[in-house]
Write a protein that holds these residues in place. Structure first.
Motif, short mmCIF file in Angstrom:
data_model
loop_
_atom_site.label_atom_id
_atom_site.label_comp_id
_atom_site.label_asym_id
_atom_site.label_seq_id
_atom_site.Cartn_x
_atom_site.Cartn_y
_atom_site.Cartn_z
N TYR A 147 0.82 -1.22 0.00
CA TYR A 147 0.00 0.00 0.00
C TYR A 147 0.86 1.27 0.00
O TYR A 147 0.34 2.38 0.17
CB TYR A 147 -0.98 0.03 1.19
CG TYR A 147 -1.75 -1.26 1.36
CD1 TYR A 147 -2.80 -1.59 0.51
CD2 TYR A 147 -1.39 -2.18 2.35
CE1 TYR A 147 -3.50 -2.80 0.65
CE2 TYR A 147 -2.08 -3.39 2.49
CZ TYR A 147 -3.13 -3.68 1.64
OH TYR A 147 -3.80 -4.86 1.77
N GLY A 148 2.16 1.12 -0.14
CA GLY A 148 3.05 2.29 -0.17
C GLY A 148 3.30 2.93 1.18
O GLY A 148 3.92 3.99 1.25
N GLU A 149 2.87 2.29 2.27
CA GLU A 149 2.91 2.93 3.58
C GLU A 149 4.18 2.60 4.37
O GLU A 149 4.55 1.44 4.51
CB GLU A 149 1.67 2.53 4.40
CG GLU A 149 0.37 3.02 3.78
CD GLU A 149 -0.84 2.77 4.66
OE1 GLU A 149 -1.95 3.12 4.24
OE2 GLU A 149 -0.69 2.20 5.77
N GLY A 188 7.79 3.47 -2.16
CA GLY A 188 6.45 3.82 -1.72
C GLY A 188 5.50 3.75 -2.90
O GLY A 188 5.77 3.09 -3.90
N GLN A 189 4.38 4.49 -2.80
CA GLN A 189 3.45 4.56 -3.92
C GLN A 189 3.17 6.00 -4.32
O GLN A 189 2.12 6.32 -4.88
CB GLN A 189 2.15 3.80 -3.62
CG GLN A 189 2.30 2.30 -3.76
CD GLN A 189 1.00 1.54 -3.65
OE1 GLN A 189 -0.08 2.11 -3.63
NE2 GLN A 189 1.09 0.23 -3.57
N ARG A 234 7.46 5.65 -7.81
CA ARG A 234 7.22 4.94 -9.07
C ARG A 234 5.99 5.54 -9.73
O ARG A 234 5.19 6.21 -9.09
CB ARG A 234 6.96 3.44 -8.82
CG ARG A 234 8.18 2.64 -8.45
CD ARG A 234 7.85 1.15 -8.31
NE ARG A 234 7.02 0.85 -7.16
CZ ARG A 234 6.52 -0.35 -6.90
NH1 ARG A 234 6.73 -1.37 -7.73
NH2 ARG A 234 5.80 -0.57 -5.81
N PHE A 235 5.83 5.26 -11.02
CA PHE A 235 4.63 5.67 -11.73
C PHE A 235 3.71 4.48 -11.93
O PHE A 235 4.09 3.49 -12.57
CB PHE A 235 4.99 6.24 -13.11
CG PHE A 235 5.52 7.63 -13.09
CD1 PHE A 235 4.77 8.69 -12.58
CD2 PHE A 235 6.79 7.90 -13.58
CE1 PHE A 235 5.27 9.99 -12.58
CE2 PHE A 235 7.29 9.19 -13.58
CZ PHE A 235 6.53 10.24 -13.08
N PRO A 236 2.48 4.52 -11.39
CA PRO A 236 1.53 3.45 -11.67
C PRO A 236 1.17 3.45 -13.14
O PRO A 236 0.99 4.52 -13.75
CB PRO A 236 0.32 3.80 -10.79
CG PRO A 236 0.42 5.27 -10.55
CD PRO A 236 1.88 5.59 -10.55
N ALA A 237 1.09 2.26 -13.74
CA ALA A 237 0.80 2.16 -15.18
C ALA A 237 -0.37 1.23 -15.46
O ALA A 237 -0.56 0.78 -16.58
CB ALA A 237 2.05 1.69 -15.92
N SER A 238 -1.16 0.95 -14.41
CA SER A 238 -2.31 0.05 -14.54
C SER A 238 -3.61 0.82 -14.35
O SER A 238 -3.61 1.97 -13.93
CB SER A 238 -2.23 -1.06 -13.49
OG SER A 238 -1.03 -1.77 -13.57
#
Length: 354
Positions: free
Chosen positions: A194-196, A214-215, A231-235
């Protein structure tokens, strides 16, 4: 024969050319499922993933090994121009079934962050160690996503801070040991579920020599916190090629410092202070957006320091502020993001000081 002077001039020109082609930052793409039947919010279809990978190849991007690239950035070594890294979270079997063939065909390296519990109990929805070994032969790297994918900042009922921290250490150490046992080594990388994370968790990572993600969105540079990398989410909602192109052209925001006031949001709207490095930037074009709220209010404290403030408090969960600014060429955007957690009393989150 070249004279010494001409040789020096040629060498200098070659070095300048190489420097111009070098890159001192890295966008990292984050995927989960590669499937048309899994939850849309965390999925790309095989067709979308093929489109992404074809774009990387046709546009001349250099897909690099994640850990090697992080080591180079941390050591201030340049990366190839247009470097990008590919990562997956959760070790779903459809990564092997649908994603791996696409990556293998293009000779693209990739990293999968695995939560070991469903792997160890041989869940049909998750990768097996045998599949991971096969993927390793074609550029696959497997890293830590904890045993059970917990919220790492939540204590169990009646749990002390010490017991919570011991449990979190076990979540990390067990996966490290399993990676060594089954695959022979660990890349010493972790993606926080969850990036936490908080200061204590990030300190634990530093002590163990583990680089962690992280997220929050953004690109990695030598200035990044290597225990809380972006990071970059790609979904899901981020799977459109048009938005992916913008992120692939992103640069790290040229910040001297940042102050978000901690990892948690409270009953007041969050704010963040950003101080920019000296240089000629399009500061008047800086824009910050608050998740679910639209633009943040910007207050310039000085010529190079801005305070971005949300219009209202976050609801329970995770909220963020994303800031972007075009570079002088107009071809790239500087990018920055910060995430806060707004907890409720029944969730058992550790205190800010824990």
């Amino acid at each position: 024969m070249l004279s010494k002077v001409h040789y020096s001039i040629l060498l200098g020109a070659l070095s300048a050319s190489m420097a111009a082609q070098a890159q001192d930052y890295l966008p990292v793409l984050q995927y989960h499922h590669v499937s048309a039947s899994s939850p849309k919010s965390t999925s790309v279809t095989p067709e979308q993933f093929t489109e992404h990978m074809d774009y990387l190849k046709n546009a001349g991007f250099q897909v690099v090994d994640l850990r090697s690239a992080l080591d180079d950035l941390k050591a201030n070594k340049p990366l190839p121009e247009k470097s990008v890294a590919i990562s997956f979270d959760d070790a779903y079997r459809n990564i092997y079934q649908a994603g791996f063939p696409i990556l293998k065909e293009r000779n693209f390296p990739f990293t999968v962050f695995i939560n070991s519990e469903p792997v160890e109990r041989k869940s049909r929805s998750f990768l097996t160690w045998e599949q991971m070994k096969e993927m390793e032969q074609f550029g696959g790297v497997f890293a830590n996503h904890t045993i059970s994918h917990p919220y790492m900042l939540r204590k169990e009922k009646g749990e002390t801070d010490e017991a919570w921290m011991s449990r979190m250490e076990k979540e990390v150490d067990t996966v490290e040991s399993l990676l060594v046992k089954h695959l022979g080594s660990s890349p010493k990388m972790l993606a926080y579920p969850y990036g936490e994370s908080n200061g204590r968790i990030r300190s634990m990572m530093a002590e163990k020599g583990i680089m962690a993600f992280g997220q929050q969105s953004g690109v990695v540079s030598a200035d990044s916190d290597f225990e809380n990398l972006p990071r970059f989410p790609a979904s899901g909602a981020y799977a459109k090629l048009s938005t992916l192109k913008t992120k692939l052209n992103a640069k790290p925001m040229p910040l001297l410092s940042e102050n978000a006031g901690g990892d948690y949001a409270g009953e007041e709207p969050v704010s963040i202070n950003l101080t920019f490095k000296e240089g000629k930037y399009r500061l008047k074009d800086l824009a910050c957006y608050v998740s679910g709220q639209g633009k943040a209010t910007l207050e310039w404290v000085s010529e190079r320091e801005v305070k971005a403030t949300a219009s209202k408090p976050f609801g329970v969960g995770r909220g963020r502020i994303n800031c972007t600014m075009p570079d002088n060429s107009g071809k790239h955007y500087y990018w920055y993001s910060n995430v806060w957690i707004r907890s409720s009393a029944d969730q058992g989150y550790v205190s800010e000081k824990s």
